[in-house]
Scaffold this motif. Sequence first.
Motif, PDB file in Angstrom:
ATOM      1  N   ARG A 231     -10.338  -1.716   0.372  1.00 49.79           N
ATOM      2  CA  ARG A 231     -10.393  -0.385  -0.242  1.00 49.79           C
ATOM      3  C   ARG A 231     -11.197  -0.418  -1.539  1.00 49.79           C
ATOM      4  NH1 ARG A 231      -7.549   2.977  -3.703  1.00 49.79           N
ATOM      5  NH2 ARG A 231      -7.335   5.140  -2.999  1.00 49.79           N
TER       6      ARG A 231
ATOM      7  N   HIS B 132       0.355   5.682   0.718  1.00 50.48           N
ATOM      8  CA  HIS B 132      -0.553   6.742   1.157  1.00 50.48           C
ATOM      9  C   HIS B 132       0.236   8.022   1.344  1.00 50.48           C
ATOM     10  CE1 HIS B 132      -4.195   8.445   2.947  1.00 50.48           C
ATOM     11  NE2 HIS B 132      -3.389   9.087   3.781  1.00 50.48           N
TER      12      HIS B 132
ATOM     13  N   GLY C   3      -3.599   3.883  -1.876  1.00 51.20           N
ATOM     14  CA  GLY C   3      -4.141   2.682  -2.491  1.00 51.20           C
ATOM     15  C   GLY C   3      -3.072   1.643  -2.726  1.00 51.20           C
ATOM     16  N   ASP C   4      -3.361   0.722  -3.640  1.00 50.00           N
ATOM     17  CA  ASP C   4      -2.417  -0.346  -3.948  1.00 50.00           C
ATOM     18  C   ASP C   4      -1.638  -0.004  -5.207  1.00 50.00           C
ATOM     19  OD1 ASP C   4      -4.243  -0.671  -5.971  1.00 50.00           O
ATOM     20  OD2 ASP C   4      -4.928  -2.653  -5.355  1.00 50.00           O
TER      21      ASP C   4
ATOM     22  N   SER D 241      -6.219   3.433   3.157  1.00 49.38           N
ATOM     23  CA  SER D 241      -4.842   3.438   2.664  1.00 49.38           C
ATOM     24  C   SER D 241      -3.889   4.025   3.698  1.00 49.38           C
ATOM     25  CB  SER D 241      -4.739   4.192   1.333  1.00 49.38           C
ATOM     26  OG  SER D 241      -5.097   5.551   1.482  1.00 49.38           O
TER      27      SER D 241
ATOM     28  N   PHE E 166       0.829  -1.200   0.000  1.00 46.00           N
ATOM     29  CA  PHE E 166       0.000   0.000   0.000  1.00 46.00           C
ATOM     30  C   PHE E 166       0.862   1.247   0.000  1.00 46.00           C
ATOM     31  CE2 PHE E 166      -4.598   0.737   0.832  1.00 46.00           C
ATOM     32  CZ  PHE E 166      -5.065  -0.467   0.350  1.00 46.00           C
TER      33      PHE E 166
END
Length: 638
Positions: A548, A61, A69-70, A561, A59
Amino acid sequence: MAGRIRDDDIAEVREKAAIDEVVSSYVTLRNAGGGSMKGLCPFHDEKSPSFHVTPARQFFHCFGCQEGGDVFSFLMKIDGITFIDAVERMAEKYGVQLRREDGPGPSSRPQGPPRARLIEAHRLAQEYYAEALAGPDAIVARQFLDTRGFDQEAAGTFGVGFAPRDGDALLKHLRQKGFSDTELVTAGLVGEGRSFYDRFRGRLVWPIRDASGDTIGFGARRIFDDDRIDAKYLNTPETPIYKKSQVLYGIDLARREIARASQAVVVEGYTDVMACHLAGVGTAVATCGTAFGDDHARVLRRFLHDHEEFRGEVIFTFDGDAAGQKAALRAFGGDQNFVSQTYVAISPDGLDPCDLRLEQGDPAVRELVARRVPLYRFVLSNVLTRYDLDRADGRVDALREAARLVSSVRDRSKVDAFTREIASTIGVDVDEARAEVRRATARGSRPESRGRSGTAPGQSGQSGQPGAAEPAGPPAPPVPDLRDPRFSIERETLKLVLHHPGLVGRSAKDVDADDFTHPTYRAVWAVLEAEGGVDAGVADPGWAARLRDRTTDPATSSALSALAVEPILSAKEPDTGYVHKYVYRLQELTTLRRITDLKSKLQRTNPVEHATDYNRMFGELVALEQHRRELRERAMGS
């Protein structure tokens, strides 16, 4: 149309695509402790790094702009591609075979070739051009490189090639590889007139690569006198993968050395980049057919790790002519983009790095960079050379122009240093120089920069919109800050659940949404419960990303996130005792709120008139007090 990609294949790609490796192609990351890495956010301009990546949870952020997010979210945001394109790109990179289910694919997929096709077309074009450089028709191209001091090995290192003079040689080659004319025009490799033609035909070409090493465009130099296009250099036009204001030639080779040395050298052309790297200056990059601008600065800062705690240096090289001085003034105008010190390096003979290497060898190029001088001092010197400082009127005019220059600097922390430089160089009192800078600043303030009512641009007075009616009823109360200390127990508990679901286990079986008083944290728990609760995350490495994906609320998505990348507060690896300290304390606080509410009701209840209700509530109060003590003991480990 192909069917949708299977969910288990997407999950496999997400698990195998190392997010720190992918993000490092765009941002220089450094260890931030607690299993996290940080760097300057690529999505907003910042002076101190607030962008975090946590490889263990795949992840990212940013605590500044709240993007997170990813790995798929990151690629979609930074490259402007679709989710499917991001999955396909990572699947190809990490060797995952994608399977598709029957039925139509996503209807939201944009028209036009996907990024992967455009990248592949450029890769094949670069290989084709490189092979053509060795052919008999490319003798003029090889002679040009030789006169510039570049042998076959150097050409191979930088991928230099030759575009055959045939009008459609590359076009035919790529058609045979399965590419359509539309794809090749979109890629910028082929032009379209009365017929399709090779854009760079008959030119020496340099592949322009992004930071990950993918070729995304070309720069092409005129080498034949009968070339119908007069421009010395012809560059790839704007395409879905090539934005000239954000591209730096050589960044693929220089990015690691830039991060290691905390230095970037900005030169003016492709051959200058080659000369610098071959001479041992591995931090050199260049713009591609455009002046160095704000977007270039933002790209460079991400790799330079340019922030207050880790200052580096940015060195511009310019020709010594009038054009070079103009470029220096333009660079000075963007000086505030950098926290790092900016310098300029100009050869005494006015030679660019390529010519300098030819005439004086590799050591002279390294010496050029080593003899750099502060950019503001160079610009100031060029301004003052136009005035006779031995005359009083010359000094007055010089001071006025120099003050205008300094007043244009947006980084006010640098103004006083520049003002002192003015006073010293011109030979006036520093207070006189400061007064002139203040006057220049006042003259530069435009009344049009504020609205008629005195509000700043973009503001509209008290009602929010010009002429808008007042909203009905009182405004909704603002949502509290997620980092408010009141919610620290809630925040740490959710982090433990996301980071260590197996460790949390059954201790959270009695936790529910009502235990969270912040609406966003309550929403996060609701998503978690809807996806199977804590147990669902034990054997799912992509759990946080899946959670998410299941929310459409931006605040909940951003919080997920952030919680996934923020380190646990414990200085050591958390154990069950640490988990219980937060999970049971969270439930204890809920019990305390219920006790407070019940006591309030008891105070409002007459024990004689409503004896039954009073006795029932009193019994509940005794039970709640006992439950609170049990939770406190569990939280304390007793």
